[in-house]
Write an enzyme that holds these catalytic residues in place. Sequence first.
Site, PDB file in Angstrom:
ATOM      1  N   SER A 152      -1.563   8.606   0.776  1.00 14.91           N
ATOM      2  CA  SER A 152      -1.573   7.111   1.138  1.00 14.91           C
ATOM      3  C   SER A 152      -0.715   6.728   2.195  1.00 14.91           C
ATOM      4  O   SER A 152      -0.811   7.356   3.203  1.00 14.91           O
ATOM      5  CB  SER A 152      -1.416   6.028   0.002  1.00 14.91           C
ATOM      6  OG  SER A 152      -1.658   4.910   0.166  1.00 14.91           O
TER       7      SER A 152
ATOM      8  N   HIS B 144      -6.668   7.407   2.031  1.00 18.12           N
ATOM      9  CA  HIS B 144      -7.712   6.368   1.344  1.00 18.12           C
ATOM     10  C   HIS B 144      -7.353   5.142   1.816  1.00 18.12           C
ATOM     11  O   HIS B 144      -6.632   5.032   2.523  1.00 18.12           O
ATOM     12  CB  HIS B 144      -7.637   6.332  -0.253  1.00 18.12           C
ATOM     13  CG  HIS B 144      -6.279   5.903  -0.600  1.00 18.12           C
ATOM     14  ND1 HIS B 144      -6.051   5.821  -1.990  1.00 18.12           N
ATOM     15  CD2 HIS B 144      -5.126   5.359  -0.139  1.00 18.12           C
ATOM     16  CE1 HIS B 144      -4.832   5.476  -2.236  1.00 18.12           C
ATOM     17  NE2 HIS B 144      -4.465   5.102  -1.271  1.00 18.12           N
TER      18      HIS B 144
END
Length: 198
Positions: A101, A126
């Site tokens: 992330s 993501h």
Amino acid sequence: MPIGVPKVPYRLPGEPYTQWIDIYNRLYRERIIFLGKEVDDEIANQIVAVMLYLDSEDPGKDIMLYINSPGGSVTAGMAIYDTMQHIKSDVVTICVGLAASMGSFLLAAGTKGKRLALPHSRIMIHQPSGGTRGQATDIEIEAREILRVRRQLNELYAYHTGQPLEKIERDMDRDFFMSAEEAKNYGLIDRVIEERSN
């Protein structure tokens, strides 16, 4: 059981005796910063402050940012990102363990040619996540903001990796895990560290 922050011996140049300092301060003296937790405002403020100090102390000398992080706050991460792009010193990013992330975003944001990972590292990208409660109008405002942030992150990932924006958008729709070698081929890093250099 927590063990606290380890202390290590350190001798200031020209001093006859050794003092004990915490390991993070010792690493800072070598221009090494370690991001080993979730990215939040507190850790972002510390990292930004250390980067600004090290850059003012010796502009142009590399700063090493080791990353083992599951990600965290986008706004806190963007404070680190903007500082990395602002300072004169190159920022060498090294993934040890996991860069997921916001951790993977900061890894990719290192100076081109100086983004590294250890061979068994995992890297994950993501879309940003968030949640809100309240009145319908407030929820609508939050939804617009998270879509804006998603577009911004997609564009920056595309810039730093060289991947087409459409591919980034598809890949970031869900958790997208990569090995160090796959992250290199994707453009998130430049090199996998295979052996220790002397």
